[in-house]
Enzyme design. Structure first.
Site: not given
Ligand code: DGY
Length: 324
Positions: A239, A268, A179, A287
């Site tokens: 994500r 998830e 950004r 993850h």
């Molecule tokens: C976070 O800290 O956001 C990670 O995705 C967790 O491991």
């Protein structure tokens, strides 16, 4: 005087929780590997002054409105898209996350995933374990070079910059999109800013490290995958919902991009028969970006310390919002 009640949504080690016990009544969801059901979380929120959730626990309007005494939600994670921060702020509830302590660990995993995907490490290890290795052959499990290639990092925050540092060690050409421009990364790491579309078109490895927000949801859509090189490898350690999974699946099956390394998914946990997980050109992980013993302990400790600070009337160490 009754102690404030703190609810922790997963079983954490006793020594991590111990300092809280002096000032609070603490209850933990007793399971390490099972999420607290939503109705239980709402019920616990009714009594809670503080909640320490995992990044997988939705802290939405239902939970926040149940928490009439709630003062702080201290997430165990740097990402906080699981929390309705606007609703929390509106209700005067502090939200905290765990930045910095996981930067290098997550960058290590991101780069490991990039290497594993490019060099087909998982496939190669399985090939050997399954007894399929009959001879050395010229293109057996041949992958793509990483060194001297172009990496395009989308999301040049702390983790993005830590990945760029690793890429520099591999003599990669570093592009980034963010950004706002990052002069420090440009000076120190030689990273070059590119508009999103240009980065997609020029990169051999497109690495997604941008937080999930309403602006970044499905940022990697059909059009984005089409703009990438056919030989491009897409890595997502941010994500899942930053990529449109259907569009990614079609790009991988249709040969619009070569492969993907995914540590995150839109919903998830995913099962082994998830369409993306089943593809041979996908390296999929559950993850685990920040999952080392040292870093996970540092994250839970920081989340705990955020709660202690608020309960003791001090400002939290790593707040996400401000309450006026
Ligand atoms: C976070 O800290 O956001 C990670 O995705 C967790 O491991």
């Amino acid at each position: 005087m009754t102690k404030p009640y703190v609810f922790i949504t997963r079983k954490l080690p006793e020594d991590v929780v111990a300092p809280l016990l002096a000032i609070a009544e603490v209850e933990m969801w007793p399971h390490e590997d099972m999420a607290v059901p939503r109705d239980v979380l709402v019920e616990k929120a009714k009594r809670a002054t503080a909640i320490l959730p995992m990044v997988s626990d939705p802290i939405d309007e239902d939970v926040l409105s149940a928490g009439s005494a709630l003062r702080v939600v201290a997430n165990m994670g740097v990402g906080y898209d699981n929390i309705d921060v606007a609703a929390a702020t509106h209700r005067g509830i502090l939200v905290c996350n765990t930045p910095d302590v996981l930067t290098d660990t997550t960058a290590d995993l991101t780069f490991a995933l990039l290497l594993a995907t490019a060099r087909r490490l998982v496939e190669a290890a399985m090939f050997l374990k399954e007894g399929k290795w009959k001879s050395w052959s010229p293109f057996l499990l041949a992958g793509a070079d990483v060194h001297h290639k172009t990496i395009g990092i989308v999301g040049m925050g702390n983790i993005g910059q830590a990945v760029a540092k690793r890429a520099k060690g591999f003599d990669m050409n570093i592009l980034y999109y963010n950004r706002s421009r990052r002069p420090e990364a440009e000076e120190k790491l030689g990273a070059v800013y590119r508009p999103f579309a240009d980065l997609l078109a020029e990169s051999d490895f497109v690495v997604c490290l941008t937080p999930l927000t309403s602006e970044t949801r499905h940022l990697f859509n059909r059009e984005a995958f089409r703009q990438m090189k056919k030989s491009a490898i897409f890595i997502n350690a941010a994500r899942g919902a930053v990529a449109d999974e259907q569009a990614l699946y079609e790009a991988l099956v249709g040969g619009e991009i070569a492969a993907a390394g995914l540590d995150v998914f839109e919903h998830e946990p995913v099962a082994a028969d998830h369409p993306l997980v089943s593809l041979p050109n996908v390296v999929a992980l559950p993850h685990i970006g920040s999952a080392t013993y040292e870093t996970r302990r540092a994250m839970m400790t920081l989340a705990r310390d955020n709660i202690i600070a608020v309960l003791e009337g001090r400002p939290p160490l790593t707040p996400v919002n401000r309450i006026s």
